[in-house]
Design a protein around this motif. Structure first.
Motif, PDB file in Angstrom:
ATOM      1  N   ALA A  34      37.264  40.601  45.296  1.00 17.46           N
ATOM      2  CA  ALA A  34      36.604  39.773  44.278  1.00 17.46           C
ATOM      3  C   ALA A  34      36.999  38.300  44.327  1.00 17.46           C
ATOM      4  O   ALA A  34      37.154  37.667  43.297  1.00 17.46           O
ATOM      5  CB  ALA A  34      36.863  40.336  42.882  1.00 17.46           C
ATOM      6  N   ARG A  36      39.553  36.390  44.627  1.00 21.95           N
ATOM      7  CA  ARG A  36      40.895  35.838  44.462  1.00 21.95           C
ATOM      8  C   ARG A  36      41.949  36.875  44.104  1.00 21.95           C
ATOM      9  O   ARG A  36      43.068  36.519  43.775  1.00 21.95           O
ATOM     10  CB  ARG A  36      40.901  34.715  43.425  1.00 21.95           C
ATOM     11  N   TYR A  37      41.592  38.132  44.153  1.00 23.74           N
ATOM     12  CA  TYR A  37      42.545  39.150  43.725  1.00 23.74           C
ATOM     13  C   TYR A  37      42.965  40.050  44.876  1.00 23.74           C
ATOM     14  O   TYR A  37      42.369  40.029  45.952  1.00 23.74           O
ATOM     15  CB  TYR A  37      41.932  40.007  42.609  1.00 23.74           C
ATOM     16  N   LEU A 256      29.764  42.237  42.353  1.00 24.29           N
ATOM     17  CA  LEU A 256      30.244  41.138  41.517  1.00 24.29           C
ATOM     18  C   LEU A 256      29.392  39.881  41.669  1.00 24.29           C
ATOM     19  O   LEU A 256      29.738  38.816  41.177  1.00 24.29           O
ATOM     20  CB  LEU A 256      31.719  40.870  41.806  1.00 24.29           C
ATOM     21  N   LEU A 262      30.594  41.130  36.737  1.00 22.77           N
ATOM     22  CA  LEU A 262      31.734  40.221  36.790  1.00 22.77           C
ATOM     23  C   LEU A 262      32.404  40.147  35.417  1.00 22.77           C
ATOM     24  O   LEU A 262      33.622  40.226  35.293  1.00 22.77           O
ATOM     25  CB  LEU A 262      31.219  38.838  37.214  1.00 22.77           C
ATOM     26  N   LEU A 266      36.033  41.568  34.595  1.00 19.90           N
ATOM     27  CA  LEU A 266      36.967  40.478  34.315  1.00 19.90           C
ATOM     28  C   LEU A 266      36.616  39.820  32.977  1.00 19.90           C
ATOM     29  O   LEU A 266      36.212  38.667  32.924  1.00 19.90           O
ATOM     30  CB  LEU A 266      36.900  39.430  35.439  1.00 19.90           C
ATOM     31  N   PRO A 271      42.600  38.903  30.767  1.00 18.95           N
ATOM     32  CA  PRO A 271      42.751  38.237  32.066  1.00 18.95           C
ATOM     33  C   PRO A 271      43.366  39.148  33.135  1.00 18.95           C
ATOM     34  O   PRO A 271      44.231  39.965  32.822  1.00 18.95           O
ATOM     35  CB  PRO A 271      43.690  37.062  31.762  1.00 18.95           C
ATOM     36  N   ILE A 272      42.882  39.024  34.343  1.00 14.62           N
ATOM     37  CA  ILE A 272      43.512  39.693  35.480  1.00 14.62           C
ATOM     38  C   ILE A 272      44.359  38.642  36.181  1.00 14.62           C
ATOM     39  O   ILE A 272      43.855  37.610  36.625  1.00 14.62           O
ATOM     40  CB  ILE A 272      42.453  40.266  36.438  1.00 14.62           C
ATOM     41  N   TYR A 273      45.665  38.884  36.260  1.00  6.90           N
ATOM     42  CA  TYR A 273      46.579  37.924  36.851  1.00  6.90           C
ATOM     43  C   TYR A 273      46.666  38.128  38.354  1.00  6.90           C
ATOM     44  O   TYR A 273      46.518  39.230  38.859  1.00  6.90           O
ATOM     45  CB  TYR A 273      47.969  38.066  36.225  1.00  6.90           C
ATOM     46  N   ARG A 277      47.597  30.011  43.818  1.00  5.19           N
ATOM     47  CA  ARG A 277      47.649  29.319  45.117  1.00  5.19           C
ATOM     48  C   ARG A 277      47.536  27.798  44.986  1.00  5.19           C
ATOM     49  O   ARG A 277      47.517  27.083  45.980  1.00  5.19           O
ATOM     50  CB  ARG A 277      46.514  29.822  46.018  1.00  5.19           C
ATOM     51  N   THR A 294      29.545  34.157  44.208  1.00  6.17           N
ATOM     52  CA  THR A 294      30.760  34.183  43.407  1.00  6.17           C
ATOM     53  C   THR A 294      31.839  33.533  44.253  1.00  6.17           C
ATOM     54  O   THR A 294      32.121  33.993  45.359  1.00  6.17           O
ATOM     55  CB  THR A 294      31.114  35.633  43.032  1.00  6.17           C
ATOM     56  N   VAL A 295      32.389  32.438  43.750  1.00  4.58           N
ATOM     57  CA  VAL A 295      33.211  31.566  44.597  1.00  4.58           C
ATOM     58  C   VAL A 295      34.559  31.293  43.929  1.00  4.58           C
ATOM     59  O   VAL A 295      34.612  30.900  42.763  1.00  4.58           O
ATOM     60  CB  VAL A 295      32.487  30.218  44.843  1.00  4.58           C
ATOM     61  N   ALA A 296      35.647  31.464  44.684  1.00  3.61           N
ATOM     62  CA  ALA A 296      36.984  31.143  44.174  1.00  3.61           C
ATOM     63  C   ALA A 296      37.349  29.714  44.569  1.00  3.61           C
ATOM     64  O   ALA A 296      36.672  29.091  45.392  1.00  3.61           O
ATOM     65  CB  ALA A 296      37.998  32.136  44.724  1.00  3.61           C
ATOM     66  N   ASP A 297      38.428  29.201  44.013  1.00  5.37           N
ATOM     67  CA  ASP A 297      38.794  27.791  44.195  1.00  5.37           C
ATOM     68  C   ASP A 297      39.218  27.436  45.618  1.00  5.37           C
ATOM     69  O   ASP A 297      39.524  28.297  46.437  1.00  5.37           O
ATOM     70  CB  ASP A 297      39.929  27.433  43.233  1.00  5.37           C
TER      71      ASP A 297
END
Lengths: 372, 401
Positions: A34, A36-37, A256, A262, A266, A271-273, A277, A294-297
């Motif tokens: 997903a 970032r996890y 997702l 999503l 989530l 929150p999912i920890y 990074r 769906t895009v992470a940082d």
């Protein structure tokens, strides 16, 4: 939030074999998911949200990436003086490689015995979900069960047939039959690999089972003693994905792309920890074209991207056309590349002008660190 | 003992940021999608190998205190040293607010002495830049200076807005003028000083004796050191540096991140900017979204158009909504069909359906009336309501039927 009076024990290597491509250099628990996890984030965050403050992680092999991910457990608020996160490498107590849950638990018996909590939650990492562990414990305590197994109703698939524990229950919820890798088709009650029991019940069971040479908890202990051990089922009906092979892994990610999913997996207030990074926000340049992603940082997107799950630090060059892909951390897609139905593992580089294409039912997989 | 510790002046009210600093100090103002202004000097410290930082707070310190916490996101949770938030406190001799920048340091002489440093780096919490303080410290040492001041060449037309240094051929400062009408030089002070601590300590004590002093580095300490012929040298800095003390400069500095020709790169792995960030899922752009030339971070959901804009965490942009040339801070909700042009929305602003905020310069009859619109924290702009350009809104705006 108060202490739940339950400790957690996580088995990162259970189910490693279902996606050998992704677990060649890591545990099932550290499989990225997903954007970032890692799979274990859902288990640890769920436990922490419920008030669990003491978690043991029993690793067996390939656990470098997991150790790196977990660190001191600080990101899950598990870097604690009392309890907190403890990682148990193999051979901590004796010089053998353990087999089965019982073998694994035998190795950390002293830790379990010295813990203070009343209950123990055993958890695998192959079902991604937003399970309420507090409610699970509450139900376990109210039912008077010796063991409670969380399960979901699933339609049996060929992939699940090779890797399941299924339950047949009386109307009371008491498990009457417990089957391993049952091949019956249709809707089945499949264990989520999350089991709750009293801590003392667990330690007694480990001792007596181990002395009799029994190592498989579900198969050799529970399934054969359903008359004497009160095993109950707890149905989880929330959002989940079972990772049973590469196709279900791909699909679980792709689900997702639907915002509803999503938000169910989530939710804002739960929150999912995960490991931080320190990435910058995503940079979308002039002329990029992005639809349904769906895009992470940390990503820099210059090309055309559609229906993709994009992990942290991915770059997609100008003129590249990327569709229906799962691109893991630091994948670098050069300008002009075309990709359709591709899964790239971490640190993959796709050089200029390449075309990579799979299909909806069979995705091309590019392994960690490789250059195409 | 520490060779060099940093003291970061973060007490400023930032009154020229109006609605944005009603409830927080200027260094805590969100910047660049997932940072706050203070992350830049703090990350610079850590990246330069400085592991002890005192943060001097005074105005609205609550947000900043919580944000800094134990300093862990910056790797400043250390056994010896680390980050310390230093508000004014009561002493046996009485208590005082920080009267000026120099007085703030003076009141914390004991803190600094406890680390027995050779050098003290003085920073301010309202500038956006990346700088290796270790190089500046080397410069300070090799030039055997008592004080080194980082300077930047500014356009001659802007010299009246800065503290201007005149130097000799060796870079030794011969004259310092605060905001001169007619400048002799175009070397502007960046508000970054390295002092040899023994020297600074003496001048702080001397300055405190002077009841007429404004207790300010630029106005009092530096001139006093120059008068008594101490060795002050200018450290020339090249690169991006911006004072974000006004709405326009804050807007510009944010937009500079979207300009590839501007040398401010937050994606550079070798000089990361660290921040405390909430756990948020990846962001999602739907099939309806149109995003170009933008920065978007975790927790956002976009169904509308985002162009030349920065969305902070957890911003929702509805279908048909347009966000252009704007900065949208955490938790804002922009409902369907709303339009945001040249605006800064502070945290948790809700813009209801069809509302219009700001305007484009090309749509103005009188360009003098054009400017960046600002909507303060937690404000709700009602459905169909209009907030004009250059507006400064800190209360809810009613629905327009």
């Amino acid at each position: 939030m108060v202490n739940l009076n339950a400790m957690g024990i996580v088995f990162p290597n259970m189910h490693d074999s279902v996606i050998p491509d992704l677990t060649a250099h890591r545990t099932m628990a550290s499989v990225p998911f997903a954007g970032r996890y890692r799979l274990i984030d859902f288990v640890l965050s769920g436990m922490v949200l419920a008030g669990v403050q003491n978690v043991g992680v029993i690793v067996k092999k390939n656990y470098q990436s997991l150790m790196d991910h977990l660190g001191s457990g600080r990101e899950w608020d598990l870097a604690r003086k009392r309890g907190g996160l403890k990682i148990f490498p193999p051979s901590g107590y004796s010089s053998y490689e353990y087999h089965g849950r019982i073998g694994a638990l035998k190795g950390i018996l002293a830790y379990i015995e010295s813990s203070k909590e009343k209950y123990v939650i055993l958890a695998d990492c192959d079902v991604v979900c937003d399970l309420d562990y507090a409610e699970l414990i509450e139900r376990h305590a109210a039912s008077g069960a010796d063991v409670t197994i969380a399960y979901t109703k699933e339609k049996m698939t060929p992939a699940l047939m090779n890797n399941n524990v299924s339950l047949a229950m009386a109307p009371s919820g008491r498990v009457r039959e417990l089957m391993i890798n049952d091949e019956q088709t249709g809707r089945r009650n499949l264990s989520m690999g999350v089991l709750v029991m009293g801590r003392e019940f667990l330690t007694e069971t480990i001792r007596s089972a181990y002395s009799r040479g029994l190592v498989k908890f579900e198969q050799e202990i529970l399934a054969k003693n359903l008359d004497t051990i009160k095993v109950y089922g707890y149905e989880y009906t929330g959002y989940r994905s079972r990772i049973a092979d590469m196709a279900s892994y791909f699909d679980a990610n792709m689900q997702l792309l639907y915002r509803e999913n999503l938000n169910r997996l989530l939710p804002e207030d739960r929150p999912i920890y995960t490991k931080v990074r320190d990435e910058a926000p995503v940079r979308y340049t002039v002329g990029c074209k992005v639809k349904n992603c769906t895009v992470a940082d940390g990503c820099i997107i210059e090309g055309e991207v559609e229906n993709c799950i994009i992990f942290r630090g991915v770059t997609i060059g100008k003129g590249a056309v990327v569709k229906n892909c799962v691109l893991m951390q630091n994948t670098a897609v050069a300008p002009g590349v075309r990709m359709d139905y591709v899964i790239t593992d971490k640190d993959v580089t796709i050089t200029e002008g390449q075309y990579l294409g799979g299909t909806r039912s069979f995705q091309v997989f590019v392994k960690k660190g490789s250059t195409v | 003992m520490k060779e060099c510790i940093a003291m970061l002046l973060a007490g400023g009210q930032g009154s020229r940021l109006y609605a944005l600093t009603q409830k927080l100090a200027k260094p805590a103002v969100p910047f660049g999608g997932k940072y706050r202004i203070i992350d830049f000097p703090l990350s610079n410290c850590v990246n330069s190998g400085i592991d002890t930082v005192g943060i001097l707070t005074q105005y609205q310190p609550l947000v900043l205190n919580e944000y800094i916490g134990n300093g862990q996101p910056w790797d400043l949770d250390r056994l010896h040293g680390g980050v310390h938030v230093l508000p004014p406190y009561q002493k046996a001799s009485g208590s005082d607010w920080y009267k000026g920048t120099a007085n703030a340091i003076y009141q914390n002489i004991n803190f600094i002495d406890s680390y027995d440093p050779e050098y003290v780096l003085i920073l301010s919490g309202d500038h956006i830049y990346k700088m290796d303080y270790a190089k500046m410290l080397d410069f300070h040492k090799t030039r055997q200076a008592d004080c080194t001041i980082a300077v930047l060449e500014v356009p001659w037309a802007d010299t009246s807005r800065f503290g201007i240094m005149t130097t000799d051929a060796d870079g030794v400062i011969t004259r310092f003028e605060e905001k001169p009408k007619k400048a002799e030089s175009n070397l502007a002070s960046m508000g970054i000083y390295i002092f040899s601590w023994k020297k600074l300590r003496a001048y702080l004590e001397q300055d405190e004796e002077d009841k007429k002093s404004a207790n300010d580095f630029g106005k009092n300490i530096i001139p006093a050191m120059l008068d008594s012929a101490q060795r002050l040298v200018a450290y020339p800095f090249e690169g991006y540096w911006k004072d974000v003390g006004t709405i326009d400069s804050l807007w510009e500095a944010n937009m500079d991140l979207l300009d590839p020709s501007v040398p401010l790169d937050v994606w550079d792995e070798s000089w990361k900017i660290y921040a405390r960030t909430p756990a948020q899922p990846p962001h999602h752009l739907s099939s309806l979204a149109h995003v170009e030339n933008a920065m978007i971070t975790e927790g956002c959901e976009v169904d509308g158009e985002v162009d030349f804009s920065i969305l902070f965490s957890n911003v929702h942009v509805g279908a048909g909504a347009v966000v252009r040339d704007s900065i949208v801070m955490p938790g804002c909700v922009i409902e369907d069909g709303a339009q945001i042009n040249y605006a800064i929305l502070a945290e948790n602003v809700t813009v209801k359906k069809g509302a219009i905020i700001g305007s484009r310069p090309e749509h103005m009859e009188d360009i003098e009336k054009w400017g960046v619109a600002v909507v303060g924290e937690g404000v709700t702009v009602g459905p169909g309501a209009k907030v004009g350009p250059k507006a400064m809104i800190s209360q809810d705006v009613k629905e327009v039927l």
